[in-house]
Scaffold this motif. Structure first.
Motif, PDB file in Angstrom:
ATOM      1  N   THR A   2       0.801  -1.227   0.000  1.00  0.00           N
ATOM      2  CA  THR A   2       0.000   0.000   0.000  1.00  0.00           C
ATOM      3  C   THR A   2       0.834   1.278   0.000  1.00  0.00           C
ATOM      4  OG1 THR A   2      -0.132   0.182   2.411  1.00  0.00           O
ATOM      5  CG2 THR A   2      -1.829  -1.150   1.312  1.00  0.00           C
ATOM      6  N   GLY A   3       2.067   1.197   0.501  1.00  0.00           N
ATOM      7  CA  GLY A   3       2.879   2.394   0.639  1.00  0.00           C
ATOM      8  C   GLY A   3       2.459   3.253   1.823  1.00  0.00           C
ATOM      9  N   GLU A   4       1.506   2.730   2.603  1.00  0.00           N
ATOM     10  CA  GLU A   4       0.954   3.496   3.734  1.00  0.00           C
ATOM     11  C   GLU A   4       1.098   2.749   5.048  1.00  0.00           C
ATOM     12  OE1 GLU A   4      -3.080   4.095   2.529  1.00  0.00           O
ATOM     13  OE2 GLU A   4      -2.516   5.213   0.748  1.00  0.00           O
ATOM     14  N   GLY A   5       1.977   1.763   5.122  1.00  0.00           N
ATOM     15  CA  GLY A   5       2.157   0.996   6.342  1.00  0.00           C
ATOM     16  C   GLY A   5       1.733  -0.448   6.148  1.00  0.00           C
ATOM     17  N   GLN A   6       1.645  -1.170   7.270  1.00  0.00           N
ATOM     18  CA  GLN A   6       1.395  -2.602   7.214  1.00  0.00           C
ATOM     19  C   GLN A   6      -0.081  -2.976   7.185  1.00  0.00           C
ATOM     20  OE1 GLN A   6       4.973  -3.147  10.144  1.00  0.00           O
ATOM     21  NE2 GLN A   6       4.183  -5.168   9.620  1.00  0.00           N
ATOM     22  N   VAL A   7      -0.980  -2.033   7.380  1.00  0.00           N
ATOM     23  CA  VAL A   7      -2.408  -2.343   7.351  1.00  0.00           C
ATOM     24  C   VAL A   7      -2.899  -2.328   5.907  1.00  0.00           C
ATOM     25  CG1 VAL A   7      -4.717  -1.630   8.085  1.00  0.00           C
ATOM     26  CG2 VAL A   7      -2.793  -1.427   9.665  1.00  0.00           C
ATOM     27  N   VAL A   8      -3.537  -3.434   5.526  1.00  0.00           N
ATOM     28  CA  VAL A   8      -4.088  -3.582   4.180  1.00  0.00           C
ATOM     29  C   VAL A   8      -5.561  -3.931   4.340  1.00  0.00           C
ATOM     30  CG1 VAL A   8      -3.856  -4.746   1.960  1.00  0.00           C
ATOM     31  CG2 VAL A   8      -1.855  -4.519   3.445  1.00  0.00           C
ATOM     32  N   GLU A   9      -6.414  -3.316   3.522  1.00  0.00           N
ATOM     33  CA  GLU A   9      -7.852  -3.568   3.614  1.00  0.00           C
ATOM     34  C   GLU A   9      -8.296  -4.488   2.475  1.00  0.00           C
ATOM     35  OE1 GLU A   9     -10.791  -0.559   5.022  1.00  0.00           O
ATOM     36  OE2 GLU A   9     -11.509  -0.748   2.955  1.00  0.00           O
ATOM     37  N   SER A  10      -8.986  -5.562   2.854  1.00  0.00           N
ATOM     38  CA  SER A  10      -9.451  -6.532   1.858  1.00  0.00           C
ATOM     39  C   SER A  10     -10.640  -5.973   1.081  1.00  0.00           C
ATOM     40  CB  SER A  10      -9.856  -7.835   2.547  1.00  0.00           C
ATOM     41  OG  SER A  10     -11.117  -7.691   3.175  1.00  0.00           O
ATOM     42  N   SER A  11     -11.069  -6.744   0.087  1.00  0.00           N
ATOM     43  CA  SER A  11     -12.214  -6.330  -0.728  1.00  0.00           C
ATOM     44  C   SER A  11     -13.506  -6.307   0.081  1.00  0.00           C
ATOM     45  CB  SER A  11     -12.366  -7.254  -1.937  1.00  0.00           C
ATOM     46  OG  SER A  11     -12.562  -8.588  -1.522  1.00  0.00           O
ATOM     47  N   HIS A  12     -13.487  -6.967   1.248  1.00  0.00           N
ATOM     48  CA  HIS A  12     -14.670  -6.981   2.121  1.00  0.00           C
ATOM     49  C   HIS A  12     -14.445  -6.145   3.378  1.00  0.00           C
ATOM     50  CE1 HIS A  12     -15.132 -10.586  -0.437  1.00  0.00           C
ATOM     51  NE2 HIS A  12     -16.307 -10.012  -0.594  1.00  0.00           N
ATOM     52  N   GLN A  13     -13.556  -5.156   3.271  1.00  0.00           N
ATOM     53  CA  GLN A  13     -13.265  -4.175   4.313  1.00  0.00           C
ATOM     54  C   GLN A  13     -12.740  -4.785   5.612  1.00  0.00           C
ATOM     55  OE1 GLN A  13     -16.607  -3.718   2.627  1.00  0.00           O
ATOM     56  NE2 GLN A  13     -15.153  -2.875   1.154  1.00  0.00           N
ATOM     57  N   VAL A  14     -12.019  -5.906   5.518  1.00  0.00           N
ATOM     58  CA  VAL A  14     -11.348  -6.479   6.676  1.00  0.00           C
ATOM     59  C   VAL A  14      -9.948  -5.869   6.741  1.00  0.00           C
ATOM     60  CG1 VAL A  14     -10.442  -8.587   7.735  1.00  0.00           C
ATOM     61  CG2 VAL A  14     -12.635  -8.639   6.524  1.00  0.00           C
ATOM     62  N   GLN A  15      -9.602  -5.330   7.897  1.00  0.00           N
ATOM     63  CA  GLN A  15      -8.277  -4.744   8.099  1.00  0.00           C
ATOM     64  C   GLN A  15      -7.296  -5.857   8.444  1.00  0.00           C
ATOM     65  OE1 GLN A  15      -7.665  -1.157   8.013  1.00  0.00           O
ATOM     66  NE2 GLN A  15      -9.655  -1.289   7.021  1.00  0.00           N
ATOM     67  N   PHE A  16      -6.235  -5.973   7.674  1.00  0.00           N
ATOM     68  CA  PHE A  16      -5.249  -7.033   7.863  1.00  0.00           C
ATOM     69  C   PHE A  16      -3.890  -6.388   8.097  1.00  0.00           C
ATOM     70  CE2 PHE A  16      -2.237 -10.211   6.347  1.00  0.00           C
ATOM     71  CZ  PHE A  16      -2.707 -11.349   6.975  1.00  0.00           C
ATOM     72  N   ILE A  17      -3.163  -6.862   9.094  1.00  0.00           N
ATOM     73  CA  ILE A  17      -1.830  -6.334   9.365  1.00  0.00           C
ATOM     74  C   ILE A  17      -0.813  -7.265   8.732  1.00  0.00           C
ATOM     75  CG2 ILE A  17      -0.151  -5.677  11.123  1.00  0.00           C
ATOM     76  CD1 ILE A  17      -2.544  -5.190  13.020  1.00  0.00           C
ATOM     77  N   ALA A  18      -0.145  -6.793   7.706  1.00  0.00           N
ATOM     78  CA  ALA A  18       0.868  -7.583   7.011  1.00  0.00           C
ATOM     79  C   ALA A  18       2.118  -7.715   7.873  1.00  0.00           C
ATOM     80  CB  ALA A  18       1.210  -6.926   5.672  1.00  0.00           C
ATOM     81  N   ASP A  19       2.899  -8.747   7.584  1.00  0.00           N
ATOM     82  CA  ASP A  19       4.136  -8.974   8.325  1.00  0.00           C
ATOM     83  C   ASP A  19       5.204  -7.942   7.986  1.00  0.00           C
ATOM     84  OD1 ASP A  19       3.176 -11.424   9.504  1.00  0.00           O
ATOM     85  OD2 ASP A  19       3.579 -12.424   7.598  1.00  0.00           O
ATOM     86  N   ALA A  20       5.180  -7.426   6.762  1.00  0.00           N
ATOM     87  CA  ALA A  20       6.234  -6.521   6.304  1.00  0.00           C
ATOM     88  C   ALA A  20       5.687  -5.589   5.227  1.00  0.00           C
ATOM     89  CB  ALA A  20       7.397  -7.332   5.729  1.00  0.00           C
ATOM     90  N   MET A  21       6.452  -4.556   4.958  1.00  0.00           N
ATOM     91  CA  MET A  21       6.131  -3.648   3.854  1.00  0.00           C
ATOM     92  C   MET A  21       7.083  -3.977   2.705  1.00  0.00           C
ATOM     93  SD  MET A  21       5.240  -0.083   5.867  1.00  0.00           S
ATOM     94  CE  MET A  21       6.926   0.382   5.952  1.00  0.00           C
ATOM     95  N   ILE A  22       6.597  -3.841   1.482  1.00  0.00           N
ATOM     96  CA  ILE A  22       7.384  -4.218   0.310  1.00  0.00           C
ATOM     97  C   ILE A  22       8.708  -3.473   0.252  1.00  0.00           C
ATOM     98  CG2 ILE A  22       6.267  -2.586  -1.277  1.00  0.00           C
ATOM     99  CD1 ILE A  22       6.445  -4.888  -3.410  1.00  0.00           C
TER     100      ILE A  22
END
Length: 189
Positions: free
Chosen positions: A37-57
């Motif tokens: 996302t370029g905005e941190g480790q939180v990624v939002e799924s297509s069903h608006q579930v907030q997911f915390i990724a292990d790392a940023m690209i």
């Protein structure tokens, strides 16, 4: 131990990312979820579930990847393709002859547009097959052609994940995990 990076972009399909993560981790594979996302480790799924990724690209070096995995979902697949770092990582992995997996819209939207599928057999979510540039569309739940594995859509997430586990560990482990998760029972009934 095999190592897998799972790219997550806003709008990813929940089950297409999380079922493979779950199955692979149960099988002893090291899985790193990667925010694009370029905005941190939180990624939002297509069903608006907030997911915390292990790392940023930006913090990852994919040279140790045994497999790069791209979940589908819209606009998740389009967001993956729009990210230069994802495109570069996928092309490096492909050029090195290492494993790549994509499911749902991602085989066409990402792999097809990158030219990775030319001369290969592949599957994807119906309606995206025109993006499988140069590939033969199979319409199967899961298609393996050399180092590239593609999956059809959300319902294919389990067979797709077990196929990847069989490639990275072995068929016996994949079968044991499938039995333990009652997948084999589901398919028999």
């Amino acid at each position: 131990m095999a190592k897998v990076y799972v790219f997550l972009a806003n709008g990813f399909e929940d089950v297409e990312a999380l079922i493979p993560v779950d199955v692979l981790r149960r099988g002893g594979v090291e899985v790193v979820t990667v925010s694009t996302t370029g905005e941190g480790q939180v990624v939002e799924s297509s069903h608006q579930v907030q997911f915390i990724a292990d790392a940023m690209i930006e913090d990852c070096n994919f040279s140790d990847a045994d497999l790069l995995l791209l979940p589908g979902g819209m606009p998740g697949a389009s967001n993956l393709y729009a990210h230069q770092g994802v495109r570069e990582a996928v092309l490096r992995q492909y050029e090195a002859g290492k494993r790549i997996a994509a499911i749902c819209a991602a085989p066409g939207v990402v792999l097809g547009q990158l030219g990775v599928l030319k001369g290969k057999r592949a599957t994807c979510y119906p309606g995206f097959e025109q993006l499988l540039e140069g590939a033969t569309y199979t319409a199967d739940l899961c298609t393996v052609d050399g180092p590239v594995t593609t999956g059809e859509g959300p319902a294919a997430a389990f067979p797709f994940a077990y196929e990847l586990l069989s490639q990275l560990v072995d068929q016996q482990t994949a079968d044991q995990i499938a039995e333990g998760m009652r997948f084999k029972h589901l398919m028999q009934g």
